[in-house]
Design a protein around this motif. Structure first.
Motif, mmCIF file in Angstrom:
data_model
loop_
_atom_site.group_PDB
_atom_site.id
_atom_site.type_symbol
_atom_site.label_atom_id
_atom_site.label_comp_id
_atom_site.label_asym_id
_atom_site.label_seq_id
_atom_site.Cartn_x
_atom_site.Cartn_y
_atom_site.Cartn_z
ATOM 1 N N THR A 85 0.908 -1.207 0.010
ATOM 2 C CA THR A 85 0.062 -0.074 0.030
ATOM 3 C C THR A 85 1.029 1.295 -0.136
ATOM 4 O O THR A 85 2.145 1.201 -0.036
ATOM 5 N N ASN A 86 0.261 2.380 0.023
ATOM 6 C CA ASN A 86 1.109 3.548 -0.120
ATOM 7 C C ASN A 86 1.680 3.833 1.110
ATOM 8 O O ASN A 86 3.089 4.345 1.149
ATOM 9 N N ALA A 87 1.139 3.451 2.223
ATOM 10 C CA ALA A 87 1.864 3.741 3.520
ATOM 11 C C ALA A 87 2.995 2.724 3.829
ATOM 12 O O ALA A 87 3.962 3.282 4.217
ATOM 13 N N SER A 88 2.742 1.690 3.493
ATOM 14 C CA SER A 88 3.847 0.551 3.730
ATOM 15 C C SER A 88 4.914 0.759 2.576
ATOM 16 O O SER A 88 5.962 0.523 2.996
ATOM 17 N N LEU A 89 4.745 1.124 1.434
ATOM 18 C CA LEU A 89 5.800 1.570 0.668
ATOM 19 C C LEU A 89 6.784 2.924 1.109
ATOM 20 O O LEU A 89 7.921 2.744 1.056
ATOM 21 N N VAL A 90 6.135 3.956 1.563
ATOM 22 C CA VAL A 90 6.678 4.711 2.334
ATOM 23 C C VAL A 90 7.697 4.465 3.319
ATOM 24 O O VAL A 90 8.788 4.859 3.563
ATOM 25 N N ALA A 91 6.980 3.427 4.143
ATOM 26 C CA ALA A 91 7.652 2.983 5.338
ATOM 27 C C ALA A 91 9.065 2.165 5.069
ATOM 28 O O ALA A 91 9.982 2.163 5.319
#
Length: 145
Positions: A85-91
């Motif tokens: 997801t977007n959040a997991s990719l940023v993390a």
């Protein structure tokens, strides 16, 4: 009095369509753009997207693919490739940056005394703890399949 009104002799309707009429196809002839390529349903007249699956009616315009280095910097394709997801990719990206920072810390700072060496090791530990926390957040934010 009829001669005072311009074009009185012409019979014309008061209502006119906003757009010019398009030529219709022959009955039974199915155009290439009338059936969705993804799911096989008929498009609604005048629609741009399929009402069932949402795919674009003009698929040939959307077939431009990016290859090479630009594909790795494309956020959406990288996210889809990794299945994040977007959040997991940023993390994930920030976690990788923390690991790189931990490695670079040893090359940038040279330790001449024991106290300096301990300070450098403490900075490395802090960067690695940040990386572990971001990787854990990325795993927790990943979508379940």
């Amino acid at each position: 009095m009829a001669h005072m009104a311009p074009h009185y002799d012409e019979r014309q309707e008061f209502w006119k369509p906003a757009a010019a009429a398009r030529p219709e196809q022959a009955v039974g002839a199915t155009g290439a753009g009338q059936i969705c390529q993804a799911c096989g349903t008929d498009f609604v007249v005048g629609s741009r997207f399929c009402y069932v699956c949402g795919s674009d009616r003009n698929t040939n315009l959307a077939d431009t693919t990016v290859t090479g280095v630009h594909a790795w910097f494309d956020f959406a394709s990288l996210r889809d490739t990794l299945g994040l997801t977007n959040a997991s990719l940023v993390a994930f990206v920030l976690g990788c940056a923390c690991v790189i920072a931990a490695v670079v810390t040893g090359f940038v700072f040279t330790a001449t005394t024991l106290l300096d060496w301990q300070a450098v090791q403490l900075w490395r530990i802090e960067w690695l703890l940040g990386a572990v926390a971001l990787f854990a957040a990325g795993v927790l934010l990943k979508k379940n399949k």
